[in-house]
Design a protein around this motif. Structure first.
Motif, mmCIF file in Angstrom:
data_model
loop_
_atom_site.group_PDB
_atom_site.id
_atom_site.type_symbol
_atom_site.label_atom_id
_atom_site.label_comp_id
_atom_site.label_asym_id
_atom_site.label_seq_id
_atom_site.Cartn_x
_atom_site.Cartn_y
_atom_site.Cartn_z
ATOM 1 N N GLY A 264 -1.293 9.034 2.973
ATOM 2 C CA GLY A 264 -0.123 8.280 2.539
ATOM 3 C C GLY A 264 0.137 7.129 3.483
ATOM 4 N N SER A 265 0.539 5.981 2.925
ATOM 5 C CA SER A 265 0.832 4.806 3.736
ATOM 6 C C SER A 265 2.310 4.744 4.109
ATOM 7 N N THR A 266 3.123 5.549 3.438
ATOM 8 C CA THR A 266 4.553 5.607 3.715
ATOM 9 C C THR A 266 4.943 7.052 4.001
ATOM 10 N N THR A 267 6.096 7.216 4.589
ATOM 11 C CA THR A 267 6.574 8.580 4.871
ATOM 12 C C THR A 267 6.696 9.370 3.581
ATOM 13 N N LYS A 268 7.228 8.739 2.541
ATOM 14 C CA LYS A 268 7.381 9.419 1.254
ATOM 15 C C LYS A 268 6.025 9.801 0.659
ATOM 16 N N ALA A 269 5.061 8.881 0.712
ATOM 17 C CA ALA A 269 3.732 9.137 0.145
ATOM 18 C C ALA A 269 3.005 10.242 0.902
ATOM 19 N N LYS A 270 3.231 10.343 2.192
ATOM 20 C CA LYS A 270 2.546 11.361 2.999
ATOM 21 C C LYS A 270 2.887 12.777 2.552
ATOM 22 N N GLN A 271 4.061 12.970 1.963
ATOM 23 C CA GLN A 271 4.433 14.329 1.527
ATOM 24 C C GLN A 271 3.643 14.790 0.307
ATOM 25 N N TYR A 272 2.924 13.881 -0.338
ATOM 26 C CA TYR A 272 2.136 14.234 -1.525
ATOM 27 C C TYR A 272 0.646 14.387 -1.233
ATOM 28 N N VAL A 273 0.254 14.282 0.036
ATOM 29 C CA VAL A 273 -1.159 14.451 0.402
ATOM 30 C C VAL A 273 -1.629 15.829 -0.062
ATOM 31 N N GLY A 274 -2.782 15.844 -0.704
ATOM 32 C CA GLY A 274 -3.348 17.079 -1.235
ATOM 33 C C GLY A 274 -3.056 17.291 -2.711
ATOM 34 N N GLN A 275 -2.149 16.506 -3.270
ATOM 35 C CA GLN A 275 -1.794 16.667 -4.679
ATOM 36 C C GLN A 275 -2.812 15.963 -5.575
ATOM 37 N N THR A 276 -3.204 16.642 -6.640
ATOM 38 C CA THR A 276 -4.097 16.051 -7.634
ATOM 39 C C THR A 276 -3.266 15.160 -8.551
ATOM 40 N N VAL A 277 -3.685 13.896 -8.677
ATOM 41 C CA VAL A 277 -2.946 12.957 -9.526
ATOM 42 C C VAL A 277 -3.749 12.515 -10.745
ATOM 43 N N PRO B 86 0.834 -1.199 0.000
ATOM 44 C CA PRO B 86 0.000 0.000 0.000
ATOM 45 C C PRO B 86 0.872 1.254 0.000
ATOM 46 N N LYS B 87 0.475 2.224 -0.818
ATOM 47 C CA LYS B 87 1.279 3.440 -0.921
ATOM 48 C C LYS B 87 0.499 4.684 -0.520
ATOM 49 N N ALA B 88 -0.633 4.926 -1.158
ATOM 50 C CA ALA B 88 -1.404 6.135 -0.888
ATOM 51 C C ALA B 88 -2.887 5.841 -1.057
ATOM 52 N N VAL B 89 -3.698 6.769 -0.577
ATOM 53 C CA VAL B 89 -5.148 6.684 -0.735
ATOM 54 C C VAL B 89 -5.571 7.875 -1.581
ATOM 55 N N VAL B 90 -6.340 7.589 -2.647
ATOM 56 C CA VAL B 90 -6.784 8.622 -3.583
ATOM 57 C C VAL B 90 -8.303 8.698 -3.550
ATOM 58 N N LYS B 91 -8.813 9.915 -3.419
ATOM 59 C CA LYS B 91 -10.261 10.171 -3.469
ATOM 60 C C LYS B 91 -10.589 10.690 -4.859
ATOM 61 N N ILE B 92 -11.526 10.018 -5.547
ATOM 62 C CA ILE B 92 -11.952 10.434 -6.884
ATOM 63 C C ILE B 92 -13.312 11.110 -6.760
#
Length: 127
Positions: A59-72, A39-45
């Motif tokens: 984010g499920s990892t420290t690295k993934a948590k830094q991208y919270v709020g980013q539109t992917v 598991p890496k991140a959670v995305v809301k569509i």
């Protein structure tokens, strides 16, 4: 006779309107993303005006948590029968954007990012 005809048309019209405005099964859903099976991140569509957008909400990892709020995911549109296209997906780590196609099958969302002749696929699970 005219009353029955007008009433029948009104009922048919309301039926078509309810089909037209029925919520797409992808709208307002939350997805667990994975990388290398973990598991890496959670995305809301979300959906607005027939266009889907996906934003990282956890984010499920420290690295993934830094991208919270980013539109992917942006600009994705339904083609029907659980198929979607016309949008883009962004890899937040590499900051690269790819053309996106996706297909929804129950609680599984299969995504494919395209860049020229190359593509990369991911499978997300509904939370």
């Amino acid at each position: 006779m005219k009353f029955v005809t007008k009433s029948a048309l009104a009922v048919v019209g309301m039926g078509l309107a309810s089909v037209t405005f029925a919520a797409d099964p992808l709208a307002n859903t939350t997805w667990q993303t994975y990388e290398d099976g973990q598991p890496k991140a959670v995305v809301k569509i979300t959906e607005s005006g027939g266009v889907f957008t996906g934003k990282i909400i956890a984010g499920s990892t420290t690295k993934a948590k830094q991208y919270v709020g980013q539109t992917v995911i942006s600009g994705l549109k339904a083609d029907g029968n659980g198929k979607y296209s016309g949008g883009t997906i962004t890899d937040p780590v590499k900051n690269k954007t790819y053309r996106l196609t996706a297909s929804l099958n129950g609680s599984t969302l299969n995504l494919k990012g395209h860049l020229g002749p190359f593509s990369r696929s991911q499978t997300w699970q509904k939370k």
